[in-house]
Design a protein around this motif. Structure first.
Motif, PDB file in Angstrom:
ATOM      1  N   GLY A 103       0.808  -1.209   0.000  1.00  0.00           N
ATOM      2  CA  GLY A 103       0.000   0.000   0.000  1.00  0.00           C
ATOM      3  C   GLY A 103       0.840   1.256   0.000  1.00  0.00           C
ATOM      4  O   GLY A 103       0.522   2.231  -0.695  1.00  0.00           O
ATOM      5  N   ASN A 104       1.937   1.259   0.745  1.00  0.00           N
ATOM      6  CA  ASN A 104       2.818   2.421   0.798  1.00  0.00           C
ATOM      7  C   ASN A 104       3.446   2.701  -0.565  1.00  0.00           C
ATOM      8  O   ASN A 104       3.510   3.850  -1.011  1.00  0.00           O
ATOM      9  N   ILE A 118       2.306   1.725  -3.543  1.00  0.00           N
ATOM     10  CA  ILE A 118       1.254   2.145  -4.469  1.00  0.00           C
ATOM     11  C   ILE A 118       0.856   3.589  -4.198  1.00  0.00           C
ATOM     12  O   ILE A 118       0.694   4.396  -5.124  1.00  0.00           O
ATOM     13  N   GLY A 119       0.707   3.928  -2.911  1.00  0.00           N
ATOM     14  CA  GLY A 119       0.354   5.296  -2.561  1.00  0.00           C
ATOM     15  C   GLY A 119       1.413   6.297  -3.016  1.00  0.00           C
ATOM     16  O   GLY A 119       1.094   7.363  -3.525  1.00  0.00           O
ATOM     17  N   LEU A 144      -6.935   8.930  -5.514  1.00  0.00           N
ATOM     18  CA  LEU A 144      -6.332   7.850  -4.727  1.00  0.00           C
ATOM     19  C   LEU A 144      -6.906   7.835  -3.312  1.00  0.00           C
ATOM     20  O   LEU A 144      -7.218   6.764  -2.764  1.00  0.00           O
ATOM     21  N   SER A 200      -8.973   4.692  -1.686  1.00  0.00           N
ATOM     22  CA  SER A 200      -8.368   3.978  -0.554  1.00  0.00           C
ATOM     23  C   SER A 200      -9.200   4.122   0.718  1.00  0.00           C
ATOM     24  O   SER A 200      -9.426   3.144   1.437  1.00  0.00           O
ATOM     25  N   ALA A 257      -2.783  -2.816   3.453  1.00  0.00           N
ATOM     26  CA  ALA A 257      -2.536  -2.183   2.149  1.00  0.00           C
ATOM     27  C   ALA A 257      -3.337  -0.896   1.996  1.00  0.00           C
ATOM     28  O   ALA A 257      -2.804   0.151   1.610  1.00  0.00           O
ATOM     29  N   ALA A 291      -1.864   2.969   1.993  1.00  0.00           N
ATOM     30  CA  ALA A 291      -1.976   3.662   0.707  1.00  0.00           C
ATOM     31  C   ALA A 291      -2.361   5.120   0.909  1.00  0.00           C
ATOM     32  O   ALA A 291      -2.160   5.958   0.020  1.00  0.00           O
TER      33      ALA A 291
END
Length: 406
Positions: free
Chosen positions: A251-252, A254-255, A266, A270, A300, A304
């Protein structure tokens, strides 16, 4: 990405380990001190409140010395707090050690975010911040599971001694890899406080409190939830925390990748998905496979939101980002404290170990509402600005055409 980001990630790894490892050790700590699980949950709440208070305090003090030196001071404070936690003969002193360690947390990530963003090109800021926070997420894949296993097999005190050692390693990494930076010139507390007059900064911080608070409502009591409700053995908590950590890492990243492109969409996706998954966790927690999958998704979706929320605060407070960045880290932990407290209340009320999931869903849903409001205000401001710009633009003189006589 500069090598200095690795040093920041090492420090974040140690901080992430001490912040999250307590969740896997609550039963052991509670039994050792003879307190209830909800009372032991105060170790989570106390740490989080220490971050909230320490973030602005330590950041203001940090404006007087170079940023690299301040980061080293913060890691030293972190080491002292964890040693005190490991050696504490009473619950009160254990809580004190947690608070001492937490004072370094917010300022480290706040100042570190500014340093990380300043090491790269403007279009890569969110990615650099995410790289630093990778240390925090990897801690949940390696540090927290190992610390949980160590605490269950050799005693929880051994875990906090190892965490103190991680702090020493982080201190050495910062001393070696982070470049010297001059003390910020012209920084005044009044100038930094001016950022909080911006409604968008306040909205982003409120989203931080509620959004990540939703994650902590469930995760604070994950050990009794998984053992008492899902039916996992105590030894399974270690690999369940690995799954949660893997979700956080994904998640980090992707964020960090999409926050530089489509930040608000986003956040909508999320936060909305997080609220839904947390609500579903109330039901999936009764099945081992479903519980494991849901736990990964919570990690995740929760993380994100971290790079976009941190970047949004930096963008909206660009004239004075240091204090706002640190306070936003405090906002994450204010949400943690609020969620841990509310989760303890619903458990103590006899609603069961899955009840905190409903608390988390409500918090994440509230964060989504604020994100929608923030986006609407931003669009209205942009539209108004474009209208004013068109009105102020000079008009071209009309072209006069003449017809030549025949």
């Amino acid at each position: 990405m500069p090598l200095a980001l690795l040093a920041l990630a090492i420090g974040a790894f140690g901080i992430g380990t001490t912040e999250f490892v307590i969740m896997g050790l609550l039963p052991e700590v509670a039994a050792d001190y003879g307190v209830t699980i909800p009372t032991a949950g105060l170790l989570v709440t106390g740490y989080a409140l220490g971050v909230v208070l320490g973030a602005p305090l330590m950041t203001v003090l940090g404006t007087r010395i170079p940023r690299k030196r301040m980061l080293m001071v913060l890691m030293g404070l972190f080491v002292v707090g964890n040693v005190l936690s490991a050696l504490a003969p009473s619950f009160g002193l254990m809580l004190t050690g947690r608070v001492v360690a937490s004072l370094a947390h917010g300022a480290f990530f706040g100042i570190g975010s500014v340093v990380a963003a300043g090491l790269v090109a403007p279009e890569k800021k969110a990615g650099a911040i995410a790289m630093m926070f990778t240390g925090l997420t990897v801690a949940n894949v390696v540090g927290v599971p190992f610390g949980t296993y160590l605490g269950q097999s050799a005693g929880w005190r051994a875990t906090f001694l190892v965490v103190a050692g991680l702090g020493v390693l982080g201190l050495a990494g910062i001393a070696k890899l982070v470049p010297e930076q001059p003390r910020p010139e012209g920084v005044r507390v009044r100038h930094e406080l001016a950022a909080f007059r911006n409604a968008q900064v306040l909205l982003a911080m409120a989203m931080t409190v509620l959004g990540f608070g939703g994650v902590f409502a469930a995760i604070t009591y994950i050990t009794p939830m998984m053992t008492e409700t899902a039916g996992f053995a105590d030894s399974s908590v270690t690999w369940l925390l690995v799954l949660f950590g893997l979700g956080m890492v994904a998640g980090n990243l992707i964020g960090g990748r999409f926050a530089d492109r489509r930040l608000m969409p986003l956040l909508y996706v999320s936060l909305g998905s997080l609220a839904v998954v947390l609500a579903l966790f109330t039901f999936t927690a009764h099945n081992k496979i479903a519980a494991a999958v849901t736990l990964t998704l919570i990690g995740a979706l929760g993380f994100a939101t971290v790079p976009p929320l941190q970047k949004r605060v930096l963008d909206q407070a660009s004239a004075a980002p240091t204090l706002a960045s640190a306070v936003n880290i405090g906002a994450f932990n204010l949400g943690n404290a609020l969620a841990a407290w509310l989760g303890g209340i619903v458990i103590a009320a006899g609603l069961g170990y899955t009840a905190p999931n409903w608390v988390g869903a409500a918090l994440a849903g509230s964060a989504l509402v604020l994100a929608i409001v923030s986006g609407a205000l931003e669009r209205r401001t942009q539209t108004a600005g474009a209208t004013v710009a068109r009105a102020a633009a000079p008009r071209r003189p009309e072209r006069v055409t003449t017809t030549a006589p025949h």
